[in-house]
Write an enzyme that holds these catalytic residues in place. Structure first.
Site, mmCIF file in Angstrom:
data_model
loop_
_atom_site.group_PDB
_atom_site.id
_atom_site.type_symbol
_atom_site.label_atom_id
_atom_site.label_comp_id
_atom_site.label_asym_id
_atom_site.label_seq_id
_atom_site.Cartn_x
_atom_site.Cartn_y
_atom_site.Cartn_z
ATOM 1 N N LYS A 14 0.832 -1.219 0.000
ATOM 2 C CA LYS A 14 0.000 0.000 0.000
ATOM 3 C C LYS A 14 0.859 1.258 0.000
ATOM 4 O O LYS A 14 0.584 2.217 -0.707
ATOM 5 C CB LYS A 14 -0.925 0.021 1.234
ATOM 6 C CG LYS A 14 -1.915 -1.125 1.263
ATOM 7 C CD LYS A 14 -2.772 -1.095 2.501
ATOM 8 C CE LYS A 14 -2.084 -1.578 3.763
ATOM 9 N NZ LYS A 14 -1.776 -3.004 3.829
ATOM 10 N N HIS A 39 4.309 0.663 6.411
ATOM 11 C CA HIS A 39 4.172 0.993 4.993
ATOM 12 C C HIS A 39 5.540 1.393 4.443
ATOM 13 O O HIS A 39 6.075 2.444 4.783
ATOM 14 C CB HIS A 39 3.139 2.115 4.814
ATOM 15 C CG HIS A 39 1.757 1.695 5.228
ATOM 16 N ND1 HIS A 39 0.689 2.536 5.292
ATOM 17 C CD2 HIS A 39 1.279 0.478 5.603
ATOM 18 C CE1 HIS A 39 -0.383 1.861 5.678
ATOM 19 N NE2 HIS A 39 -0.043 0.619 5.879
#
Ligand code: IMP
Length: 422
Positions: A14, A39
């Site tokens: 992501k 992330h």
């Protein structure tokens, strides 16, 4: 508001996708989870893992909101900001990081309680990240927690001390060996002093005003659909709403304002922590995918379990989120395999299951379809027409099965290794 969500068990990539598209937005906003997220973003050949900070932080002119639905560990966030500034000295979070006054704090004892519950035989071991996420959320629901806005109130220290002492009493009665209370309190309040310098506001008002002025918001999901507290593979889930609807709750934005919903999925599956994973590979191939795909937790370093793409699980994730575009990652990791499997459905003695709704009957069996593998050097590819025919067939097969277009394909870890497919 557009939304980016993980569709499997997390770690779909992501961060990379958000980093790529965030220049098209005025604001990126985190709506759930806390420093359990990881992330990963690449800059100039170097990699950083963001935990709590939204992935738009590197973009000049983009504001980054830590929304109300998150749980915020001040000690961890302070470290994250300090590391970020060492990583890239051109980034100044003090200017473009905004924190919701209503986000809940993760207290030092939440971490201790998380570790205690993970290790104690009286509790189910979830395989949590041990960041105290469940404990912060459960104290929020119990209405026993403190929030970001409380740190400006005169009785904040007293309130926190009360909670810490209460938790210490419980943990020491349960036999846990505890660090010094003074030490953890000191770290916590030092981080609070640091945090007070940031812009802590009512982010719902800020975000809705931005939308009414025509600004564009990108909501950044952390964890993923199959880890959702309500719709995931309970109890082996995280403690927040990871879905598109969760973005509305966590940011205080009406569902009427939703635009594109980008669902991110790997070309295979991985999972960290415990819980069902019916297409899991236990053989050398599973190890090979782990090594080649660098499938080790970006947050905890734990080896990720690996397995074939699970379409019944993806159908469910697409359904509950209303995904409009699929972003497929890591197809390059499977390069070199003669054939690649995809689970199309689950077979029962008296029928079949095409959509997994968070659990499966014991006697169900994954049915695999084998497709031709691909072999290519992805490092210099610039256009979808350069993709090997077998991979193009794989993508067409997935699109037909899921009825959602694959609009982006990630073909390597580098920032620029992302093909726009449509
Ligand atoms: P917790 O969120 O730390 O309570 O962990 C609950 C479950 O969610 C565990 O199986 C974790 O491994 C998993 N989990 C939490 N955050 C992430 C993530 O960002 N990526 C992948 N798995 C996660």
């Amino acid at each position: 508001m557009d939304i980016v969500l993980g569709l499997q068990w997390g770690d779909e990539g992501k961060g990379k996708f958000i980093d790529l598209i965030s220049e098209n937005y005025n604001i990126t906003a985190r709506f759930n989870g806390g420093s359990n997220a990881g992330h990963s973003i690449e800059r100039n050949g170097q990699r950083i893992t963001l935990k709590m900070i939204p992935s738009g932080i590197f973009m000049k002119g983009v504001q980054n909101v830590v929304g109300t639905g998150t749980v915020l560990d001040p000690v961890s966030l302070k470290k994250e900001i300090e590391n970020l500034q060492i990583f890239d000295q051109t980034v100044h979070p003090i200017d473009n990081l905004i924190i919701s006054k209503k986000a809940h704090f993760v207290l030092p004892t939440h971490r201790l309680l998380d570790a205690f519950m993970e290790d104690h035989p009286d509790y189910t071991t979830i395989g949590s990240t041990r960041n105290g996420i469940a404990q912060a959320y459960s104290n929020k629901i119990l209405r026993q927690n403190v929030r970001v806005g409380d740190m400006f109130l005169p009785d904040f220290e007293e309130k926190v001390h009360h909670i810490l002492k209460r938790d210490y009493k419980q943990l020491s009665e349960d036999g846990m060996v505890l660090p010094s209370l003074e030490e953890i309190s000191q770290d916590f309040f030092e981080a609070i002093d640091f945090l007070k310098k940031f812009n802590c506001i009512e982010t719902e008002i800020y975000l809705n005003k931005a939308l009414s002025e025509g600004k564009k918001i990108l909501a950044e999901g952390s964890q993923a659909a199959m880890l959702d507290i309500d719709h995931g593979t309970y109890p082996y889930v995280t403690s927040s709403s990871t879905t598109a609807a969760g973005a509305c709750i966590g940011l205080g934005i009406s569902p009427k304002k939703m635009g594109e919903i980008y669902g991110i999925a790997k070309a295979y599956c991985t999972r960290v922590g415990n819980g069902m994973f019916p297409t899991e590979l236990f053989d050398e191939l599973g190890d090979e995918i782990r090594t080649k795909g660098n499938e080790f937790g970006s947050n905890t370093g734990r080896p990720r379990r690996t397995g074939w793409l699970d379409l019944p699980a993806l159908r469910y994730a697409i359904m509950i989120n209303g995904v409009t575009q699929l972003v497929l990652t890591k197809a390059d990791v499977l390069s070199g395999l003669k054939s690649v499997a995809v689970c199309t459905h689950y077979e029962l003695e008296d029928g079949k299951i095409e959509t997994i709704a968070g659990s499966l009957p014991e006697n169900s069996r994954p049915v695999l379809k084998w497709l031709n593998g691909w072999n290519a050097d992805f490092s210099t590819m610039k256009s979808p027409s350069e993709l090997p025919i077998e991979l193009q067939e794989f993508l067409s097969f997935i699109e037909a099965e899921l009825e959602v277009p694959v609009t982006y394909l990630s073909i390597g870890p580098g920032r620029e290794q992302m093909l726009k497919m449509k």
